[in-house]
Design a protein around this motif. Structure first.
Motif, PDB file in Angstrom:
ATOM      1  N   ALA A   1       8.245  -1.684  25.902  1.00 22.28           N
ATOM      2  CA  ALA A   1       8.856  -2.928  25.438  1.00 22.28           C
ATOM      3  C   ALA A   1       7.798  -3.893  24.933  1.00 22.28           C
ATOM      4  O   ALA A   1       7.961  -4.538  23.905  1.00 22.28           O
ATOM      5  CB  ALA A   1       9.635  -3.560  26.574  1.00 22.28           C
ATOM      6  N   GLU A   2       6.694  -3.954  25.680  1.00 18.30           N
ATOM      7  CA  GLU A   2       5.635  -4.882  25.267  1.00 18.30           C
ATOM      8  C   GLU A   2       5.057  -4.492  23.919  1.00 18.30           C
ATOM      9  O   GLU A   2       4.781  -5.330  23.077  1.00 18.30           O
ATOM     10  CB  GLU A   2       4.531  -4.912  26.323  1.00 18.30           C
TER      11      GLU A   2
ATOM     12  N   ASP B   1       6.629  -6.812  16.894  1.00 19.20           N
ATOM     13  CA  ASP B   1       7.609  -7.758  16.372  1.00 19.20           C
ATOM     14  C   ASP B   1       7.007  -9.126  16.111  1.00 19.20           C
ATOM     15  O   ASP B   1       7.216  -9.722  15.084  1.00 19.20           O
ATOM     16  CB  ASP B   1       8.739  -7.935  17.395  1.00 19.20           C
ATOM     17  N   THR B   2       6.263  -9.624  17.095  1.00 20.54           N
ATOM     18  CA  THR B   2       5.884 -11.026  17.024  1.00 20.54           C
ATOM     19  C   THR B   2       4.387 -11.227  17.101  1.00 20.54           C
ATOM     20  O   THR B   2       3.808 -11.917  16.274  1.00 20.54           O
ATOM     21  CB  THR B   2       6.520 -11.798  18.194  1.00 20.54           C
ATOM     22  N   GLY B   3       3.762 -10.586  18.097  1.00 16.44           N
ATOM     23  CA  GLY B   3       2.370 -10.881  18.400  1.00 16.44           C
ATOM     24  C   GLY B   3       1.484 -10.729  17.183  1.00 16.44           C
ATOM     25  O   GLY B   3       0.998 -11.698  16.607  1.00 16.44           O
TER      26      GLY B   3
ATOM     27  N   PHE C   1       3.211 -12.697   8.583  1.00 17.06           N
ATOM     28  CA  PHE C   1       4.360 -13.366   7.977  1.00 17.06           C
ATOM     29  C   PHE C   1       4.818 -12.588   6.750  1.00 17.06           C
ATOM     30  O   PHE C   1       4.015 -12.167   5.924  1.00 17.06           O
ATOM     31  CB  PHE C   1       4.003 -14.793   7.592  1.00 17.06           C
TER      32      PHE C   1
ATOM     33  N   HIS D   1       2.166 -10.231  14.318  1.00 22.73           N
ATOM     34  CA  HIS D   1       3.175 -10.266  13.276  1.00 22.73           C
ATOM     35  C   HIS D   1       2.644 -10.976  12.035  1.00 22.73           C
ATOM     36  O   HIS D   1       2.280 -12.136  12.078  1.00 22.73           O
ATOM     37  CB  HIS D   1       4.390 -11.005  13.832  1.00 22.73           C
TER      38      HIS D   1
ATOM     39  N   THR E   1       7.267  -5.520  21.263  1.00 21.77           N
ATOM     40  CA  THR E   1       7.247  -6.960  21.057  1.00 21.77           C
ATOM     41  C   THR E   1       6.047  -7.397  20.236  1.00 21.77           C
ATOM     42  O   THR E   1       6.166  -8.190  19.316  1.00 21.77           O
ATOM     43  CB  THR E   1       7.186  -7.670  22.413  1.00 21.77           C
TER      44      THR E   1
END
Lengths: 372, 351
Positions: A3-4, A10-12, A16, A14, A7
């Protein structure tokens, strides 16, 4: 662990995304304002026409038409309906598709909707195509049966005692029924929504007072008041339409109040409060839009009662002789029921089907927009 | 020491019900500094949500009433602001995230409209600009293809995506303080981890303070810098997250930690139940369930917040931490599940 990883992708870490701002700007904002301006312009135009029509003392003719007050109101309601029902549905195709998927399951309702839309279309444009029934008076062709009862195509639905074409009476009656149904309902929805939302949101004595008034109005015999007014001022479709609207909103008012109270507890209302929204912002932006589905459903079910009420008044003879209401045609045919049953029956069937169709559509709308 | 971002001092919120006055929050004090995360922990009914919502007076009045206390934020006392002034603070300076993302989004609006709403409420931003910022924010909360997602309706998103949108709604106005009330409780564990990481990342970017309300100590360990332990409307213990987990001072905190799987010998439950909020017991609110309780615990009011080991940032509202008290009594092994029975045993041992 997995999951990490997901993530951080997805975001860390990430990056733009490239965003096509032109595309976003093109889709956002503009249309709403554009529509609002168009709507306002049309409404102002209609109001100006109305004022011009009635300020000249005697109603003047405009571009070959001579609209009555009810017809002015009817056009305003049609414009409002277009901009507040049709335009939003067209602007939100995905939401519309979602409603339609549920609505479509009810085959009878789809048929009913088609029937009502043709009645509405015929009621609006029909009187521009076919001459008023009184211009077809011809005693030589009185009591001609409709085509399915051995008549000729010249008088497809037959003729009445004065030789008037029944089809013309039916088409003019469609306009009357639609005018009564839609204008009265528009008035009732407006008052009912404002009163219901105010009662629910202000609460306390205001709520108490408004709701007791609703109770009072519900016991008030509008029909008797109308008979009294007709006796005093003579028959007028305007009276009927306006009074039904002004004395027919209590059901919608109650419904809006209870729905608003329910929605006040919703988390999105709390979220809006937490975002700094004031009371009226919440009412306007969150509560009313969320009760609108219920209101539209209730309104659809209220329309037939107004139509039936007008038909009943006309049947009893309390209608303007210049207004070709179905109720009046039904009443006129009563004396010939044995020899020429179609004169009463055909408008009766139209009235029956219209009322039934509104009920079917209302039920299906409830399933589609208010699934509880 | 500089003033913290938010200082809550003696906050007291009551609910007037037919059964009497419920003292949901009874003299709660804590503070949140810019850039740090403070977690309010407590079981259901401990008053943590009411405490969080009292800060911006979101508690419905009536039946609720903020009876006493000060909430200092940005040099103002929020409890004395007018409704209009408070509306200016909400959303713009202090944002809220609620528990259930499913219900936080209004079903009739596109997500972009809802994210932009807070900017529109506080004015000064054109519709087009608000929309641009909504798209940027969606991108920041890790929604793929934000340019098309901005026109989605809430029912078209998954639960985790919805909570990301809710975060975007709260943060688009770049508030100084975020109050997150159980923001991940309704989500499954994998999604929860993603949201918590995202929150930490955004907090760092925006430098905001976060007040995190939860019942989940596992989440607390992951996100919090400092912890406020709430029980029956009272602060039981307050301190640095390491101190709370490594050397919990209050018996209630210890009991909570015992309940965590993998901690303590049993990982069981705490005997007894929350006191009647209409008629709380005298003395310490936890005394009826506390295996260490002595007569002092059951008299007077809630004990003062005593510093633990002379550390002013770590305080416990427990008589054993008072001046001149023998703290070693708290070291005795006890049976947490027993409640009354265990307590009388420990008294026997004392005598």
């Amino acid at each position: 662990m997995a999951a990490e990883d997901a993530t951080s992708r997805d975001t860390g870490a990430h990056a733009f995304e490239e965003i096509d701002w032109d595309r976003i700007d093109a889709r956002g904002g503009r249309s709403v304002d554009g529509w609002a301006i168009t709507e306002a312009a049309i409404l102002v135009g209609l109001l100006a026409g109305f004022v011009y029509d009635y300020s000249a003392g005697t109603p003047t003719e405009l571009i070959g038409l001579d609209p009555t007050a009810v017809e002015w109101l009817f056009s305003i309601v049609l414009v409002l309906g277009t901009f507040h029902v049709a335009v939003p549905l067209a602007e939100n195709p995905r939401l519309t598709a979602r409603y339609w998927r549920t609505f479509r399951k009810n085959r009878v309702a789809v048929g009913s909707l088609g029937f009502l839309l043709s009645i509405l279309a015929l009621g609006v444009v029909g009187p521009m195509i076919w001459v008023p029934p009184n211009e077809t008076i011809d005693f030589a062709t009185a009591y001609r049966p409709p085509v399915f009862a051995g008549g000729s195509w010249a008088h497809a639905l037959g003729t009445d005692a004065q030789g008037r074409h029944l089809w013309h009476l039916i088409v003019y009656g469609m306009r009357v029924s639609m005018e009564v149904g839609l204008v009265s309902t528009a008035i009732a929805i407006s008052i009912g929504t404002v009163v219901g939302a105010t009662a629910a949101h202000v609460g306390g004595y205001v709520d108490e007072g408004l709701m007791r008034y609703v109770d009072l109005q519900q016991t008030f015999p509008v029909f008797v008041l109308l008979l009294f007014l007709v006796y005093l001022f003579g028959p007028s479709l305007l009276f009927i339409v306006v009074l039904y609207g002004f004395f027919g909103w209590e059901g919608i008012g109650r419904l809006v109040r209870s729905e608003t109270l329910q929605r006040t507890e919703a988390v999105y209302v709390r979220a809006a409060e937490a975002a700094g929204a004031g009371r009226w912002w919440i009412v306007r932006r969150h509560l009313i839009p969320n009760v609108s589905g219920t209101v539209i459903t209730a309104a659809t079910l209220a329309i037939p009662t107004f139509i039936l009420g007008e038909a009943a008044l006309a049947f009893l003879g309390f209608s303007d002789p210049a207004v070709f209401s179905w109720g009046r045609t039904i009443a006129a045919g009563r004396s010939d029921l044995a020899s020429a049953p179609w004169i009463s029956t055909i408008p009766g069937v139209f009235l029956f089907l219209t009322v039934l169709a509104f009920n079917f559509v209302g039920d299906a709308l409830r399933d589609a927009m208010d699934p509880r | 020491m500089t003033d913290p971002l938010l200082r809550v001092d003696g906050l007291t919120t009551h609910f007037h019900t037919d059964e009497g006055t419920v003292r949901a929050v009874d003299g709660v004090s804590f503070d949140v500094a810019a850039g740090e995360t403070v977690a309010i922990v407590g079981e259901s009914g401990s008053g943590k949500t009411v405490a969080a919502e009292s800060i911006t007076r979101l508690v419905d009045t009536p039946p609720g009433e903020i009876v006493d206390g000060r909430v200092t934020f940005g040099g103002r006392d929020l409890t004395t602001l007018s409704d209009r002034e408070l509306e200016g603070v909400r959303g713009a300076e202090i944002a809220h995230v609620f528990q259930n993302p499913q219900d936080t989004l209004n079903p009739v609006y596109r997500v972009g409209t809802q994210i932009a709403e807070v900017l529109r409420i506080h004015g000064g931003v054109s519709r087009a600009e608000a929309r641009r910022r909504a798209v940027t924010m969606l991108d920041r909360v890790g929604i793929p293809d934000p340019a098309s997602r901005v026109d989605d309706y809430p029912h078209e998103l998954s639960g985790g995506m919805k909570q990301r949108v809710v975060l975007a709604m709260a943060l688009v106005a770049e508030p100084d303080l975020l109050i997150a009330d159980e923001p991940t409780t309704a989500l499954d564990v994998t999604v929860q981890a993603g949201i918590l990481d995202l929150l930490a990342e955004l907090q760092e970017d925006l430098g905001m303070g976060v007040l995190f309300v939860t019942h989940d100590l596992g989440v607390v360990a992951q996100v919090a810098d400092r912890v406020v332990v709430l029980y029956a409307g009272k602060v039981m213990e307050r301190g640095d997250v390491h101190e709370i987990f490594e050397s919990p001072a209050h018996p209630y905190t210890r009991a909570l930690l015992q309940c965590l799987p993998g901690r303590g010998e049993r990982g069981g439950s705490i005997g007894g139940e929350l006191p009647d909020p209409n008629d709380p017991p005298p003395g310490c609110r936890f005394a009826p369930r506390c295996p260490y309780a002595v007569d002092d615990c059951r008299a007077g009011g809630q004990p003062a917040a005593h510093p633990v080991d002379g550390d002013r940032t770590h305080v416990a509202s427990c008589v054993f931490h008072g001046p001149g008290q023998d703290r070693s009594r708290l070291e005795a092994p006890v049976d947490w599940t027993g409640g009354q029975r265990a307590r009388s045993q420990s008294e026997d041992a004392d005598g």
